[in-house]
Enzyme design. Structure first.
Site, PDB file in Angstrom:
ATOM      1  CE  LYS A  16      -4.423   0.860   2.351  1.00 51.58           C
ATOM      2  NZ  LYS A  16      -4.916   0.610   3.807  1.00 51.58           N
TER       3      LYS A  16
HETATM    4  C1  E4P Z   1      -8.108   1.528   3.757  1.00 49.86           C
HETATM    5  O1  E4P Z   1      -7.655   0.656   3.312  1.00 49.86           O
HETATM    6  C2  E4P Z   1      -8.158   2.051   5.120  1.00 49.86           C
HETATM    7  O2  E4P Z   1      -7.555   1.388   6.119  1.00 49.86           O
HETATM    8  C3  E4P Z   1      -9.573   2.282   5.660  1.00 49.86           C
HETATM    9  O3  E4P Z   1     -10.632   1.840   4.715  1.00 49.86           O
HETATM   10  C4  E4P Z   1      -9.613   3.664   6.453  1.00 49.86           C
HETATM   11  O4  E4P Z   1     -10.817   3.739   7.033  1.00 49.86           O
HETATM   12  P1  E4P Z   1     -11.271   4.927   8.154  1.00 49.86           P
HETATM   13  O5  E4P Z   1     -11.672   6.051   7.316  1.00 49.86           O
HETATM   14  O6  E4P Z   1     -12.268   4.384   8.659  1.00 49.86           O
HETATM   15  O7  E4P Z   1     -10.016   5.133   8.890  1.00 49.86           O
END
Ligand code: E4P
Length: 218
Positions: free
Chosen positions: A87
């Site tokens: 990522k």
């Molecule tokens: C995506 O890969 C992120 O880890 C995640 O969906 C972020 O979500 P949040 O806005 O609830 O922290």
């Protein structure tokens, strides 16, 4: 469009991953530094546990912010298991790193996407996944779902293969809308994923069936 709607769990908590996996509905996992921090375990321990349980894609985020270091970190992460997806954040250096990693055969999930044109940049460098954050846009009184629709249209206009990974999902309605709009994946926390099963009429109906079954002569 044909295919499957994939469900990823957005967590680093192994117990949650094991439970979701036991229902046969789990296609992969996404983690981020905040989620890893909640476990109190080291990053590598967390990834080792998750990759033992899940055969589908497991996103592991780099923390460097310059592309050479991102690439280095990404390569180290990718060596941990064949299903690791690296990522990288949607900044210039992240896009640069994604191109290098993808050319090297390492799949990337470009994260922190908040606009359709950012998503187009990720597709142009051949990223495997783009992660638009729906909930965080909704929090700012912007329509997160509209972004999913825009990205779907742009990708389909040109036939980009980058998968739309609807992220920052907060409730079942987000997941449903993402499916209606043709997102390839929805990643969600354990709570919303479990809520997908629920309907009070299902519980009521089952209760009635079981009570009536008692009246059937045995
Ligand atoms: C995506 O890969 C992120 O880890 C995640 O969906 C972020 O979500 P949040 O806005 O609830 O922290």
């Amino acid at each position: 469009m044909w295919g499957t709607m994939k469900f990823f769990l957005d967590t680093a908590i192994i117990e949650e991953i094991r439970e979701a996996n036991s229902y046969g509905i789990l296609d992969g996992v996404t983690t981020n530094p905040s989620l890893v921090a909640k476990t109190g375990k080291t990053f590598y321990k967390v990834l080792e546990e998750i990759c033992e349980e899940v055969k589908g894609p497991v996103s592991a985020e780099v923390t460097a912010i310059e592309s050479p270091k991102m690439v280095q970190e990404g390569k180290t992460l990718a060596k941990l298991a064949p299903n690791i997806v690296v990522k990288v954040p949607l900044i210039k250096e992240g896009i640069k790193a994604a191109k290098i990693l993808e050319e090297d055969g390492i799949r990337c999930n470009v994260t922190l996407c908040f606009s359709a044109m950012q998503a187009l940049l990720a597709a142009k460098v051949g990223a495997a996944y783009i992660s638009p954050f729906i909930g965080r846009l909704d929090d700012l009184n912007q329509d997160g779902m509209e972004l999913i629709g825009e990205i779907r249209q742009i990708y389909d206009n040109y036939g980009y293969k980058t998968e739309i990974l609807a992220a920052s999902i907060r409730h079942p309605l987000h997941a449903k809308q993402a499916a209606l709009l043709g997102a390839d994946v929805a990643t969600m926390p354990f709570g919303p994923m479990m809520q997908l099963f629920n309907h009070p009429l299902t519980d009521l109906g089952l209760d009635r069936f079981l009570k009536d079954w008692e009246k059937v002569p045995k």
